[in-house]
Design a protein around this motif. Structure first.
Motif, PDB file in Angstrom:
ATOM      1  N   CYS A 287       0.840  -1.205   0.000  1.00  0.00           N
ATOM      2  CA  CYS A 287       0.000   0.000   0.000  1.00  0.00           C
ATOM      3  C   CYS A 287       0.878   1.260   0.000  1.00  0.00           C
ATOM      4  O   CYS A 287       0.649   2.197  -0.767  1.00  0.00           O
ATOM      5  CB  CYS A 287      -0.908  -0.032   1.234  1.00  0.00           C
ATOM      6  N   MET A 288       1.904   1.242   0.851  1.00  0.00           N
ATOM      7  CA  MET A 288       2.721   2.455   0.999  1.00  0.00           C
ATOM      8  C   MET A 288       3.644   2.706  -0.194  1.00  0.00           C
ATOM      9  O   MET A 288       4.225   3.787  -0.310  1.00  0.00           O
ATOM     10  CB  MET A 288       3.489   2.404   2.310  1.00  0.00           C
ATOM     11  N   LEU A 338     -11.057  -4.138   8.562  1.00  0.00           N
ATOM     12  CA  LEU A 338     -10.342  -2.994   9.155  1.00  0.00           C
ATOM     13  C   LEU A 338      -9.056  -2.714   8.375  1.00  0.00           C
ATOM     14  O   LEU A 338      -8.637  -1.564   8.248  1.00  0.00           O
ATOM     15  CB  LEU A 338     -10.038  -3.288  10.637  1.00  0.00           C
ATOM     16  N   ARG A 339      -8.432  -3.791   7.831  1.00  0.00           N
ATOM     17  CA  ARG A 339      -7.223  -3.576   7.012  1.00  0.00           C
ATOM     18  C   ARG A 339      -7.525  -2.618   5.858  1.00  0.00           C
ATOM     19  O   ARG A 339      -6.714  -1.740   5.552  1.00  0.00           O
ATOM     20  CB  ARG A 339      -6.734  -4.926   6.467  1.00  0.00           C
ATOM     21  N   ASP A 340      -8.687  -2.791   5.212  1.00  0.00           N
ATOM     22  CA  ASP A 340      -9.053  -1.906   4.092  1.00  0.00           C
ATOM     23  C   ASP A 340      -9.156  -0.452   4.557  1.00  0.00           C
ATOM     24  O   ASP A 340      -8.801   0.470   3.827  1.00  0.00           O
ATOM     25  CB  ASP A 340     -10.404  -2.320   3.488  1.00  0.00           C
ATOM     26  N   ALA A 341      -9.671  -0.275   5.769  1.00  0.00           N
ATOM     27  CA  ALA A 341      -9.806   1.089   6.301  1.00  0.00           C
ATOM     28  C   ALA A 341      -8.423   1.716   6.478  1.00  0.00           C
ATOM     29  O   ALA A 341      -8.220   2.900   6.162  1.00  0.00           O
ATOM     30  CB  ALA A 341     -10.555   1.059   7.631  1.00  0.00           C
ATOM     31  N   LEU A 342      -7.464   0.919   6.970  1.00  0.00           N
ATOM     32  CA  LEU A 342      -6.119   1.470   7.168  1.00  0.00           C
ATOM     33  C   LEU A 342      -5.477   1.780   5.809  1.00  0.00           C
ATOM     34  O   LEU A 342      -4.721   2.746   5.675  1.00  0.00           O
ATOM     35  CB  LEU A 342      -5.239   0.491   7.958  1.00  0.00           C
ATOM     36  N   ILE A 343      -5.796   0.961   4.802  1.00  0.00           N
ATOM     37  CA  ILE A 343      -5.288   1.235   3.445  1.00  0.00           C
ATOM     38  C   ILE A 343      -5.893   2.535   2.911  1.00  0.00           C
ATOM     39  O   ILE A 343      -5.186   3.373   2.347  1.00  0.00           O
ATOM     40  CB  ILE A 343      -5.621   0.050   2.503  1.00  0.00           C
ATOM     41  N   ALA A 344      -7.196   2.685   3.108  1.00  0.00           N
ATOM     42  CA  ALA A 344      -7.854   3.916   2.621  1.00  0.00           C
ATOM     43  C   ALA A 344      -7.267   5.145   3.315  1.00  0.00           C
ATOM     44  O   ALA A 344      -6.905   6.128   2.658  1.00  0.00           O
ATOM     45  CB  ALA A 344      -9.359   3.840   2.851  1.00  0.00           C
ATOM     46  N   GLY A 345      -7.140   5.083   4.639  1.00  0.00           N
ATOM     47  CA  GLY A 345      -6.605   6.235   5.386  1.00  0.00           C
ATOM     48  C   GLY A 345      -5.181   6.556   4.948  1.00  0.00           C
ATOM     49  O   GLY A 345      -4.832   7.717   4.706  1.00  0.00           O
ATOM     50  N   THR A 346      -4.357   5.522   4.820  1.00  0.00           N
ATOM     51  CA  THR A 346      -2.958   5.718   4.432  1.00  0.00           C
ATOM     52  C   THR A 346      -2.867   6.299   3.025  1.00  0.00           C
ATOM     53  O   THR A 346      -2.110   7.252   2.771  1.00  0.00           O
ATOM     54  CB  THR A 346      -2.216   4.353   4.492  1.00  0.00           C
ATOM     55  N   THR A 347      -3.653   5.746   2.093  1.00  0.00           N
ATOM     56  CA  THR A 347      -3.565   6.212   0.701  1.00  0.00           C
ATOM     57  C   THR A 347      -4.071   7.651   0.591  1.00  0.00           C
ATOM     58  O   THR A 347      -3.467   8.479  -0.103  1.00  0.00           O
ATOM     59  CB  THR A 347      -4.371   5.279  -0.227  1.00  0.00           C
ATOM     60  N   LEU A 348      -5.155   7.951   1.286  1.00  0.00           N
ATOM     61  CA  LEU A 348      -5.662   9.331   1.222  1.00  0.00           C
ATOM     62  C   LEU A 348      -4.670  10.298   1.864  1.00  0.00           C
ATOM     63  O   LEU A 348      -4.513  11.436   1.398  1.00  0.00           O
ATOM     64  CB  LEU A 348      -7.047   9.416   1.873  1.00  0.00           C
ATOM     65  N   ASN A 349      -3.970   9.849   2.914  1.00  0.00           N
ATOM     66  CA  ASN A 349      -2.907  10.710   3.476  1.00  0.00           C
ATOM     67  C   ASN A 349      -1.823  10.962   2.433  1.00  0.00           C
ATOM     68  O   ASN A 349      -1.312  12.081   2.297  1.00  0.00           O
ATOM     69  CB  ASN A 349      -2.291  10.061   4.719  1.00  0.00           C
ATOM     70  N   ILE A 350      -1.457   9.907   1.685  1.00  0.00           N
ATOM     71  CA  ILE A 350      -0.426  10.069   0.639  1.00  0.00           C
ATOM     72  C   ILE A 350      -0.915  11.081  -0.403  1.00  0.00           C
ATOM     73  O   ILE A 350      -0.191  12.004  -0.786  1.00  0.00           O
ATOM     74  CB  ILE A 350      -0.101   8.700  -0.009  1.00  0.00           C
ATOM     75  N   PHE A 351      -2.153  10.926  -0.849  1.00  0.00           N
ATOM     76  CA  PHE A 351      -2.670  11.859  -1.869  1.00  0.00           C
ATOM     77  C   PHE A 351      -2.728  13.291  -1.311  1.00  0.00           C
ATOM     78  O   PHE A 351      -2.355  14.242  -1.991  1.00  0.00           O
ATOM     79  CB  PHE A 351      -4.065  11.438  -2.341  1.00  0.00           C
ATOM     80  N   ASN A 422       1.187   7.264   9.825  1.00  0.00           N
ATOM     81  CA  ASN A 422       1.219   8.233   8.726  1.00  0.00           C
ATOM     82  C   ASN A 422       0.100   9.246   8.965  1.00  0.00           C
ATOM     83  O   ASN A 422      -0.856   8.958   9.700  1.00  0.00           O
ATOM     84  CB  ASN A 422       1.145   7.549   7.357  1.00  0.00           C
ATOM     85  N   ALA A 423       0.234  10.422   8.334  1.00  0.00           N
ATOM     86  CA  ALA A 423      -0.697  11.511   8.688  1.00  0.00           C
ATOM     87  C   ALA A 423      -0.813  12.532   7.570  1.00  0.00           C
ATOM     88  O   ALA A 423       0.046  12.589   6.683  1.00  0.00           O
ATOM     89  CB  ALA A 423      -0.179  12.208   9.947  1.00  0.00           C
ATOM     90  N   VAL A 438      -3.035   7.617  10.982  1.00  0.00           N
ATOM     91  CA  VAL A 438      -3.252   6.176  10.881  1.00  0.00           C
ATOM     92  C   VAL A 438      -2.152   5.488  11.678  1.00  0.00           C
ATOM     93  O   VAL A 438      -0.973   5.788  11.493  1.00  0.00           O
ATOM     94  CB  VAL A 438      -3.191   5.703   9.412  1.00  0.00           C
ATOM     95  N   ASN A 439      -2.537   4.582  12.570  1.00  0.00           N
ATOM     96  CA  ASN A 439      -1.555   3.751  13.275  1.00  0.00           C
ATOM     97  C   ASN A 439      -1.664   2.326  12.734  1.00  0.00           C
ATOM     98  O   ASN A 439      -2.633   1.622  12.982  1.00  0.00           O
ATOM     99  CB  ASN A 439      -1.816   3.778  14.794  1.00  0.00           C
ATOM    100  N   LEU A 440      -0.638   1.918  11.998  1.00  0.00           N
ATOM    101  CA  LEU A 440      -0.645   0.598  11.353  1.00  0.00           C
ATOM    102  C   LEU A 440      -0.267  -0.527  12.306  1.00  0.00           C
ATOM    103  O   LEU A 440      -0.480  -1.706  12.009  1.00  0.00           O
ATOM    104  CB  LEU A 440       0.360   0.583  10.189  1.00  0.00           C
TER     105      LEU A 440
END
Ligand code: AHR
Length: 512
Positions: A287-288, A338-351, A422-423, A438-440
């Motif tokens: 994801c990252m 919940l894994r999908d939620a962490l992926i969504a949060g992380t990816t949106l932080n990246i964007f 990530n934030a 997001v705390n992975l």
């Protein structure tokens, strides 16, 4: 047995009380805006995304307008979907728009050769899609057919949609019930033309783009935002070739697709609901990679477009797992944990953190397909953990980006490390600051001390999405196992904000 108890006693305090810490500095010195279009969605004629998703049998006992499900519309309106991409995907380069207009019963049938070989009856076409977009209060983003279409076909579709002339094609639109031009702006010139969209080389596609784009005309009040079909994840040569060969003023954006595959292998991608910590860790590494991929495409674009006029459009992203057992493999139906939620949060932080170049993105794919926001079963529907992240993060739409410097502790599994946290942060038009974290780490609470430079604030509140297990999902029997909750783990300590982010969670804070 004794040995077992002793081991448990030794292990328990480490797991239950484990803490680690990091720091963040947020500064108010950027002029960038986080475009709301980063929060876009994608809906392809694939599986149960459109048919038996948005567009249902007229006898299904749910509220409908035409055959559009209004409970889905209401749920999606709540999270403010800024744009919706349609009709594909791979389907776009097989789609002939004239098949989807006029009286429904007379529309030709085709086989959806990409997705399960099912019959496509074309009952959901241009007018139905734009009716859906209107109901959702979202901007339509249409992907035209380059792979198996013609320049004339695409050009006439745009005229049909956007012109108010006396031409035959415009009269046809009026006769089909829409007197006013639709004024569609976002226009994709093909999809994945390196693959299902025609197996073209980058050089060939760059020429095709210019040919198609030349006849994709602007009509009064409807200036097109043309988006070039882009690279497959880390194919940097594709972006370089497009940027070198297509004048900047001919395109609004260049797309790029990147999916998170848990195992990293397209053959056996991994289950959506049953995975080990090692596989979870691997998923988050994959994801990252989005950060590296976006950075490298952006650096290439910077060479040819230093003023950042052309947007990077990540118009397909999300986790892609093996389909749910017992479902049609061509339908790409997967559960959402919940894994999908962490992926969504992380990816949106990246964007958010790349908002100077990433101007638009679409999660794949809204309803019942891949990383969906909503799953349906007959008249029932459930909101997925991913839906809740889009709900939380809507505060960043069109907000001013705040620079963020993060010093995160590591999350370590089998000797491999990832930053645990990530934030991203922004300031909205009313002056409120929003920070998403997001705390992975599956075991440790991470306490972050945040310094906000030149930013005045006095109160903090927040929401959190978490659950007991990373594999937890919402089901039709238990639809609210994961939902947003109030978060009370943030406080003001002098001029610092101190946040204790629970393990495997996504938090959004609001500072006033
Ligand atoms: O989203 C599913 C498919 O993934 C799309 O049709 C295609 O563009 C991509 O390969």
């Amino acid at each position: 047995m004794k040995k077992y108890v002793l081991l448990l006693l030794l292990a328990a305090p480490v797991v239950a009380c484990a803490q680690s810490s990091g720091s963040i500095t947020i500064t108010n010195d950027s002029k960038a805006i986080i475009s709301k279009h980063i929060y876009g969605q994608f809906a392809e004629h694939l599986g149960r995304g459109i048919y038996d998703g948005f567009w249902v049998d007229k006898n299904l006992p749910v509220k409908k307008q035409n055959r559009i499900r209004l409970d889905l519309v209401a749920a999606l309106k709540k999270i403010k979907i800024p744009n919706l991409r349609w009709p594909g995907g791979c389907f776009a380069d097989e789609y002939h728009w004239r098949d989807g207009i006029g009286p429904s019963a007379q529309r030709p049938r085709m086989v959806n050769s990409n997705w399960g070989g099912v019959t496509e009856d074309n009952s959901f076409g241009t007018h139905e899609f734009l009716e859906l977009a209107k109901l959702l209060d979202t901007e339509p983003y249409i992907a035209g057919n380059v792979g198996s279409g013609t320049v004339d076909e695409m050009s006439k579709w745009i005229e049909y949609l956007n012109s108010n002339s006396t031409s035959t094609v415009v009269q046809q639109r009026k006769a089909n019930g829409h007197p006013e031009p639709y004024k569609v702006a976002f226009w994709g010139v093909g999809n994945e033309n390196w693959g299902c969209g025609g197996n073209m080389t980058a050089e060939y596609y760059a020429n095709e783009f210019k040919r198609y784009a030349s006849f994709a005309k602007d009509y009064p009040g409807a200036k097109l935002k043309k988006i070039a079909s882009g690279a497959n994840s880390d194919d940097y040569n594709w972006t370089e070739t497009i940027m070198k060969n297509v004048p900047n003023n001919m395109m609004w954006g260049v797309s790029m697709h990147y999916y998170t595959i848990p195992t990293g292998s397209w053959g056996k991608k991994g289950s959506a609901t049953s995975f080990s910590e090692a596989e979870y860790f691997n998923t988050m590494v994959n994801c990252m990679r989005m950060d590296e991929i976006v950075s490298k495409h952006s650096a290439i674009m910077d060479k040819y477009d230093p003023q950042k006029k052309v947007g990077l459009v990540v118009d397909e992203w999300g986790i892609w797992t093996d389909p749910e057992p017992g479902t049609n493999p061509g339908f790409l139906y997967q559960q959402n944990s919940l894994r999908d939620a962490l992926i969504a949060g992380t990816t949106l932080n990246i964007f958010n953190n790349h908002c100077d170049r990433v101007k638009m993105a679409e999660l794949a794919q809204t309803i019942n397909v891949l990383q969906a926001l909503i799953l349906t079963q007959k008249e029932k529907m459930i909101l997925t953990p991913t839906y809740h992240i889009f709900d939380m993060y809507q505060v960043h739409q069109d907000a001013k980006y705040l620079n963020i410097k993060l010093n995160s502790p590591d999350y370590e599994v089998d000797g491999k490390k990832l930053p645990a946290v990530n934030a991203s942060a922004s300031q909205d038009a009313t002056g409120k600051i929003h920070i998403s974290l997001v705390n992975l780490d599956l075991h440790n609470t991470v306490t972050i001390s945040t310094a906000l430079k030149n930013i005045n604030w006095s109160t903090v509140k927040g929401t959190i999405l978490t659950s007991a297990n990373i594999t937890d999902v919402n089901t039709f029997e238990q639809p609210k196992k994961l939902q947003l909750q109030n978060f009370t783990g943030a406080k003001k300590d002098g001029d610092k904000l101190v946040v204790a982010i629970p393990s495997k969670s996504v938090v959004t804070l609001e500072l006033n």
